[in-house]
Design a protein around this motif. Sequence first.
Motif, mmCIF file in Angstrom:
data_model
loop_
_atom_site.group_PDB
_atom_site.id
_atom_site.type_symbol
_atom_site.label_atom_id
_atom_site.label_comp_id
_atom_site.label_asym_id
_atom_site.label_seq_id
_atom_site.Cartn_x
_atom_site.Cartn_y
_atom_site.Cartn_z
ATOM 1 N N ARG A 94 0.873 -1.152 -0.100
ATOM 2 C CA ARG A 94 -0.047 0.079 0.005
ATOM 3 C C ARG A 94 0.869 1.265 0.037
ATOM 4 O O ARG A 94 0.659 2.318 -0.720
ATOM 5 C CB ARG A 94 -0.988 0.041 1.312
ATOM 6 N N THR A 95 1.951 1.067 0.846
ATOM 7 C CA THR A 95 2.774 2.377 0.624
ATOM 8 C C THR A 95 3.395 2.715 -0.587
ATOM 9 O O THR A 95 3.711 3.814 -0.873
ATOM 10 C CB THR A 95 4.087 2.351 1.903
ATOM 11 N N ILE A 96 3.617 1.509 -1.632
ATOM 12 C CA ILE A 96 4.075 1.825 -2.959
ATOM 13 C C ILE A 96 3.094 2.322 -3.703
ATOM 14 O O ILE A 96 3.277 3.325 -4.467
ATOM 15 C CB ILE A 96 4.871 0.700 -3.090
ATOM 16 N N LEU A 97 1.979 1.722 -3.345
ATOM 17 C CA LEU A 97 0.753 2.307 -4.235
ATOM 18 C C LEU A 97 0.427 3.561 -3.973
ATOM 19 O O LEU A 97 0.112 4.438 -5.043
ATOM 20 C CB LEU A 97 -0.701 1.478 -3.886
ATOM 21 N N GLU A 98 0.581 4.128 -2.764
ATOM 22 C CA GLU A 98 0.268 5.526 -2.515
ATOM 23 C C GLU A 98 1.599 6.491 -2.526
ATOM 24 O O GLU A 98 1.463 7.480 -2.172
ATOM 25 C CB GLU A 98 -0.442 5.756 -1.001
ATOM 26 N N LYS A 99 2.366 5.837 -2.919
ATOM 27 C CA LYS A 99 3.851 6.658 -2.963
ATOM 28 C C LYS A 99 4.312 7.458 -1.750
ATOM 29 O O LYS A 99 4.684 8.405 -1.443
ATOM 30 C CB LYS A 99 3.735 7.934 -4.222
ATOM 31 N N ALA A 158 6.649 6.125 4.813
ATOM 32 C CA ALA A 158 5.955 4.699 5.425
ATOM 33 C C ALA A 158 6.783 3.603 5.014
ATOM 34 O O ALA A 158 7.025 2.698 5.986
ATOM 35 C CB ALA A 158 4.523 4.887 5.023
ATOM 36 N N SER A 159 7.065 3.429 3.910
ATOM 37 C CA SER A 159 8.048 2.316 3.390
ATOM 38 C C SER A 159 9.352 2.247 4.208
ATOM 39 O O SER A 159 9.681 1.179 4.620
ATOM 40 C CB SER A 159 8.077 2.414 1.640
ATOM 41 N N VAL A 160 9.935 3.319 4.071
ATOM 42 C CA VAL A 160 11.370 3.417 4.899
ATOM 43 C C VAL A 160 11.198 2.902 6.183
ATOM 44 O O VAL A 160 11.892 2.373 6.841
ATOM 45 C CB VAL A 160 11.920 4.730 4.806
ATOM 46 N N ALA A 161 10.110 3.298 6.934
ATOM 47 C CA ALA A 161 10.053 3.181 8.380
ATOM 48 C C ALA A 161 9.685 1.421 8.396
ATOM 49 O O ALA A 161 9.883 1.002 9.755
ATOM 50 C CB ALA A 161 8.563 3.833 8.708
ATOM 51 N N SER A 218 9.204 8.692 -12.262
ATOM 52 C CA SER A 218 9.115 8.956 -13.550
ATOM 53 C C SER A 218 8.930 7.757 -14.657
ATOM 54 O O SER A 218 8.608 7.911 -15.920
ATOM 55 C CB SER A 218 10.297 9.940 -14.001
ATOM 56 N N ALA A 219 9.309 6.591 -14.328
ATOM 57 C CA ALA A 219 9.363 5.451 -15.158
ATOM 58 C C ALA A 219 8.066 4.630 -14.574
ATOM 59 O O ALA A 219 7.704 4.151 -15.712
ATOM 60 C CB ALA A 219 10.564 4.570 -14.936
ATOM 61 N N TRP A 220 7.769 4.503 -13.772
ATOM 62 C CA TRP A 220 6.404 3.527 -13.498
ATOM 63 C C TRP A 220 5.758 3.726 -12.311
ATOM 64 O O TRP A 220 5.929 4.738 -11.281
ATOM 65 C CB TRP A 220 6.762 2.113 -13.157
ATOM 66 N N ARG A 221 4.265 3.411 -12.513
ATOM 67 C CA ARG A 221 3.402 3.861 -11.171
ATOM 68 C C ARG A 221 2.475 2.591 -10.927
ATOM 69 O O ARG A 221 1.745 2.143 -12.069
ATOM 70 C CB ARG A 221 2.632 4.734 -11.567
ATOM 71 N N LEU A 222 2.422 2.030 -9.899
ATOM 72 C CA LEU A 222 1.671 1.247 -9.306
ATOM 73 C C LEU A 222 0.236 1.565 -9.209
ATOM 74 O O LEU A 222 -0.016 2.475 -8.579
ATOM 75 C CB LEU A 222 2.008 0.392 -8.013
ATOM 76 N N LYS A 223 -0.736 0.845 -9.928
ATOM 77 C CA LYS A 223 -2.170 1.202 -9.902
ATOM 78 C C LYS A 223 -2.969 0.382 -8.890
ATOM 79 O O LYS A 223 -3.944 0.773 -8.187
ATOM 80 C CB LYS A 223 -2.729 1.430 -11.510
ATOM 81 N N SER A 224 -2.520 -0.852 -8.997
ATOM 82 C CA SER A 224 -3.299 -1.800 -7.993
ATOM 83 C C SER A 224 -2.450 -3.070 -7.815
ATOM 84 O O SER A 224 -1.602 -3.324 -8.673
ATOM 85 C CB SER A 224 -4.653 -2.368 -8.435
ATOM 86 N N PHE A 225 -2.750 -3.954 -6.738
ATOM 87 C CA PHE A 225 -2.098 -5.002 -6.502
ATOM 88 C C PHE A 225 -2.878 -6.359 -5.895
ATOM 89 O O PHE A 225 -3.661 -5.669 -5.352
ATOM 90 C CB PHE A 225 -0.676 -4.935 -5.812
#
Length: 138
Positions: A18-23, A27-30, A61-68
């Motif tokens: 979810r942290t990747i999805l929401e950029k 939160a990812s680093v934590a 700039s290269a990719w964006r996760l939309k769902s998983f």
Amino acid sequence: MAHADEQEIIDLEQEFWRTILEKDTEASVAMLPNRSIVVGAQGAAVLTRDDYRRMAEQAESAWRLKSFRLDDVSVIFPHEDVAVIAYTVTEEMDVDGKPLTLKAADATTWVRKDGGWLASLHTESVLGDPFGRDRNAA
């Protein structure tokens, strides 16, 4: 139904995605230790938290996760303070501005430290022929 400890690890893995999805890079680093390992199609790398931040910035700039979606999830505890989760993931994303569906087998090793869990190792293997024949031009 997953055991309570297994469910905690599944929830953590879902939260990391979810942290990747929401950029939400912070939160990812934590959820990472000072140094972690990532293994995938681009190779293996030891990342510091700052490395992860830079990688996340470059990816924007290269990719964006939309769902998983995680399927076929398995969790084991080889030690009370170590959990390993493995699953298949379906990722809907935009890569270089074009839609892409990626299916992969992923695994993460979580290590408990000071009462919390940190993602110490993550692997991703794109699904397909194990010899790569499905990626070679005829």
